[in-house]
Design a protein around this motif. Sequence first.
Motif, mmCIF file in Angstrom:
data_model
loop_
_atom_site.group_PDB
_atom_site.id
_atom_site.type_symbol
_atom_site.label_atom_id
_atom_site.label_comp_id
_atom_site.label_asym_id
_atom_site.label_seq_id
_atom_site.Cartn_x
_atom_site.Cartn_y
_atom_site.Cartn_z
ATOM 1 N N SER A 76 0.867 -1.185 0.000
ATOM 2 C CA SER A 76 0.000 0.000 0.000
ATOM 3 C C SER A 76 0.899 1.229 0.000
ATOM 4 O O SER A 76 2.114 1.125 0.264
ATOM 5 C CB SER A 76 -0.907 0.024 1.244
ATOM 6 O OG SER A 76 -0.131 0.213 2.408
ATOM 7 N N GLY A 77 0.290 2.378 -0.259
ATOM 8 C CA GLY A 77 1.047 3.623 -0.155
ATOM 9 C C GLY A 77 1.564 3.824 1.253
ATOM 10 O O GLY A 77 2.715 4.224 1.459
ATOM 11 N N ILE A 81 5.308 4.482 2.732
ATOM 12 C CA ILE A 81 5.626 5.672 3.535
ATOM 13 C C ILE A 81 6.245 5.251 4.873
ATOM 14 O O ILE A 81 7.256 5.809 5.316
ATOM 15 C CB ILE A 81 4.356 6.525 3.728
ATOM 16 C CG1 ILE A 81 3.982 7.177 2.385
ATOM 17 C CG2 ILE A 81 4.538 7.567 4.822
ATOM 18 C CD1 ILE A 81 2.583 7.769 2.343
ATOM 19 N N TYR A 102 -1.548 14.204 3.133
ATOM 20 C CA TYR A 102 -2.328 12.990 3.406
ATOM 21 C C TYR A 102 -2.338 12.726 4.915
ATOM 22 O O TYR A 102 -1.280 12.544 5.528
ATOM 23 C CB TYR A 102 -1.717 11.811 2.651
ATOM 24 C CG TYR A 102 -2.576 10.585 2.665
ATOM 25 C CD1 TYR A 102 -3.796 10.568 1.993
ATOM 26 C CD2 TYR A 102 -2.186 9.449 3.355
ATOM 27 C CE1 TYR A 102 -4.603 9.447 2.014
ATOM 28 C CE2 TYR A 102 -2.991 8.319 3.365
ATOM 29 C CZ TYR A 102 -4.194 8.329 2.697
ATOM 30 O OH TYR A 102 -4.990 7.218 2.722
ATOM 31 N N GLU A 142 4.909 16.925 0.241
ATOM 32 C CA GLU A 142 3.839 16.395 -0.612
ATOM 33 C C GLU A 142 3.372 17.558 -1.480
ATOM 34 O O GLU A 142 2.774 18.502 -0.965
ATOM 35 C CB GLU A 142 2.701 15.873 0.276
ATOM 36 C CG GLU A 142 1.649 15.068 -0.442
ATOM 37 C CD GLU A 142 0.544 14.616 0.517
ATOM 38 O OE1 GLU A 142 0.858 14.102 1.608
ATOM 39 O OE2 GLU A 142 -0.628 14.815 0.170
ATOM 40 N N ASN A 146 -2.451 16.845 -0.979
ATOM 41 C CA ASN A 146 -3.776 16.222 -1.078
ATOM 42 C C ASN A 146 -4.525 16.505 0.222
ATOM 43 O O ASN A 146 -4.051 16.076 1.267
ATOM 44 C CB ASN A 146 -3.596 14.703 -1.295
ATOM 45 C CG ASN A 146 -4.876 13.923 -1.125
ATOM 46 O OD1 ASN A 146 -5.953 14.434 -1.352
ATOM 47 N ND2 ASN A 146 -4.768 12.677 -0.697
ATOM 48 N N ASP A 171 6.368 12.592 -1.262
ATOM 49 C CA ASP A 171 5.190 11.799 -1.634
ATOM 50 C C ASP A 171 4.700 12.334 -2.979
ATOM 51 O O ASP A 171 4.198 13.459 -3.070
ATOM 52 C CB ASP A 171 4.112 11.925 -0.554
ATOM 53 C CG ASP A 171 2.884 11.043 -0.847
ATOM 54 O OD1 ASP A 171 2.622 10.758 -2.030
ATOM 55 O OD2 ASP A 171 2.188 10.665 0.121
ATOM 56 N N THR A 173 2.402 10.993 -5.018
ATOM 57 C CA THR A 173 1.175 10.301 -5.427
ATOM 58 C C THR A 173 0.292 11.134 -6.346
ATOM 59 O O THR A 173 -0.254 10.614 -7.320
ATOM 60 C CB THR A 173 0.360 9.903 -4.168
ATOM 61 O OG1 THR A 173 1.171 9.056 -3.354
ATOM 62 C CG2 THR A 173 -0.918 9.183 -4.541
ATOM 63 N N ALA A 193 1.622 6.192 -3.550
ATOM 64 C CA ALA A 193 0.523 5.231 -3.454
ATOM 65 C C ALA A 193 0.164 4.823 -4.880
ATOM 66 O O ALA A 193 -0.460 5.593 -5.616
ATOM 67 C CB ALA A 193 -0.677 5.856 -2.747
ATOM 68 N N THR A 195 -1.884 2.678 -5.500
ATOM 69 C CA THR A 195 -3.330 2.470 -5.401
ATOM 70 C C THR A 195 -4.077 3.457 -6.305
ATOM 71 O O THR A 195 -5.166 3.144 -6.789
ATOM 72 C CB THR A 195 -3.757 2.737 -3.937
ATOM 73 O OG1 THR A 195 -2.937 1.956 -3.069
ATOM 74 C CG2 THR A 195 -5.212 2.448 -3.701
ATOM 75 N N LYS A 196 -3.499 4.630 -6.520
ATOM 76 C CA LYS A 196 -4.156 5.715 -7.232
ATOM 77 C C LYS A 196 -3.957 5.538 -8.744
ATOM 78 O O LYS A 196 -4.243 4.482 -9.262
ATOM 79 C CB LYS A 196 -3.644 7.053 -6.692
ATOM 80 C CG LYS A 196 -3.664 7.146 -5.155
ATOM 81 C CD LYS A 196 -5.052 7.172 -4.566
ATOM 82 C CE LYS A 196 -5.118 6.981 -3.049
ATOM 83 N NZ LYS A 196 -4.304 7.871 -2.237
ATOM 84 N N LEU A 205 -4.530 -2.227 -3.884
ATOM 85 C CA LEU A 205 -3.706 -1.332 -3.075
ATOM 86 C C LEU A 205 -2.246 -1.692 -3.312
ATOM 87 O O LEU A 205 -1.906 -2.883 -3.360
ATOM 88 C CB LEU A 205 -4.001 -1.487 -1.574
ATOM 89 C CG LEU A 205 -5.053 -0.542 -0.971
ATOM 90 C CD1 LEU A 205 -6.434 -0.965 -1.436
ATOM 91 C CD2 LEU A 205 -4.992 -0.515 0.532
ATOM 92 N N ALA A 206 -1.410 -0.676 -3.479
ATOM 93 C CA ALA A 206 0.028 -0.910 -3.648
ATOM 94 C C ALA A 206 0.763 0.409 -3.462
ATOM 95 O O ALA A 206 0.144 1.483 -3.453
ATOM 96 C CB ALA A 206 0.334 -1.484 -5.037
ATOM 97 N N PHE A 324 -8.516 8.377 -5.635
ATOM 98 C CA PHE A 324 -8.524 9.145 -6.893
ATOM 99 C C PHE A 324 -7.608 8.477 -7.908
ATOM 100 O O PHE A 324 -6.924 7.502 -7.587
ATOM 101 C CB PHE A 324 -8.107 10.602 -6.636
ATOM 102 C CG PHE A 324 -6.758 10.767 -5.966
ATOM 103 C CD1 PHE A 324 -5.579 10.706 -6.688
ATOM 104 C CD2 PHE A 324 -6.677 10.996 -4.591
ATOM 105 C CE1 PHE A 324 -4.339 10.855 -6.067
ATOM 106 C CE2 PHE A 324 -5.426 11.152 -3.966
ATOM 107 C CZ PHE A 324 -4.274 11.078 -4.710
HETATM 108 C C1 LIG Z 1 -3.771 7.462 -0.906
HETATM 109 C C2 LIG Z 1 -2.557 8.184 -0.490
HETATM 110 C C3 LIG Z 1 -1.627 7.576 0.359
HETATM 111 C C4 LIG Z 1 -1.838 6.209 0.970
HETATM 112 O O1 LIG Z 1 -1.973 5.190 0.049
HETATM 113 P P1 LIG Z 1 -2.668 3.770 0.435
HETATM 114 O O2 LIG Z 1 -2.418 2.913 -0.737
HETATM 115 O O3 LIG Z 1 -4.111 4.091 0.679
HETATM 116 O O4 LIG Z 1 -2.008 3.291 1.683
HETATM 117 C C5 LIG Z 1 -0.478 8.300 0.669
HETATM 118 N N1 LIG Z 1 -0.265 9.534 0.192
HETATM 119 C C6 LIG Z 1 -1.149 10.147 -0.608
HETATM 120 C C7 LIG Z 1 -0.852 11.525 -1.114
HETATM 121 C C8 LIG Z 1 -2.321 9.505 -0.969
HETATM 122 O O5 LIG Z 1 -3.195 10.131 -1.750
#
Ligand SMILES: *Cc1c(COP(=O)(O)O)cnc(C)c1O
Length: 368
Positions: A76-77, A81, A102, A142, A146, A171, A173, A193, A195-196, A205-206, A324
């Motif tokens: 996951s993100g 982190i 975040y 970041e 976000n 970060d 993301t 992340a 995941t996005k 999730l990654a 997102f």
């Molecule tokens: C979603 C997000 C995360 C965390 O990611 P997960 O995969 O939900 O653990 C971290 N930083 C930012 C900026 C994010 O948008």
Amino acid sequence: MTDSAATRAARLLHHRKAGLTPGDPIAAPIVPASTFHLPANGTGAYNYSRAGNPGWTELEAALSILEDAETVAFPSGMAAIAAALFACLRAGDTVILPADGYYVTRVLATDFLAGLGVTARMLPTAEYDTADLTGAALVYIETPSNPGLDVCDIRAVAARARAAGARVVVDNTTMTPYLQRPLDLEADLVVAADTKAPGGHSDLLAGHVAGRDAALVARVRDWRRLSGATLGPFEGWLLHRGLETLELRLDRMCASAQIIATRLAAHPAVLALRYPGLPGDASHSRVGGQMVNGGFLIGITLASAAVAERFLSACPYLAQSTSFGATHSSAERRARWGDAVPEGFLRLSVGIEPVEVLWQALDAALAG
Ligand SMILES: *Cc1c(COP(=O)(O)O)cnc(C)c1O
């Protein structure tokens, strides 16, 4: 897209070719193995999946092309982190974290790192460019943040952080390595992340950590092996597949976001709008420099929570979900999570729907 970004996109699509022998699959296989043949001489490439496995090798090869750096994949993100923070920090250190970034990252710092003797100092992203960074062991950035979409100058902050003796983690993301390249701007590590947008289909999730300091990345890799924060083979395979269309999806998403932000900014129902790609936006100065474009996230403020929720349920082409970066557009009212934003503030993630169809649906739902 720059020449180098185009080359990375092409290399990513063909990265398996050099290692193929006749009869091998063109697509990466899924290898759901926990253990590997390990006779007494122990010479195999893999022995136990928590230490390494063919799926990670495949995925990290693709991510490394995008980052131009060694990468370590995580489940996951937040796992990525946590790995970066634990690799960089020790008792007595101070970490600067974005007050508007975040929120789970901040909670991790206050609920766990604080108890281990690490002090977290919160700083709004818009103040990173001018704040005194003295005393920090780690400056965590970041940008755009976000969900507020404020920015700071990564290269300038990294230079000042380094002069103060701090490492820098970014970060990335909200941008992805196609749209912003923190390692080229002197960050020590990038976290994301996946995941996005990289996964992009709301089905996994990654996350990953990337860096060019071999010793520091080795520590991140050790953290994964010792903490057991391991990405499963199926999720890794899905992410590898998603990465193949990332550049194409981002092209559509960002071009549509620019059009939609321009129109929403002029819409009478929209009280305030943040989109770095618009010339009047407070974050616009970084677009065309460290940011390739304004991205695919738009912040809009409607009159109230009720008006915002009515808009979300009335629009057939907006998924009502958190997160997102997916193929489908989505939006949510961030105040429901306690973010410091107005009650009617929505984070809108623009997807790959044909833009005029999407715009008509947004416009009609705003009128409703
Ligand atoms: C979603 C997000 C995360 C965390 O990611 P997960 O995969 O939900 O653990 C971290 N930083 C930012 C900026 C994010 O948008």
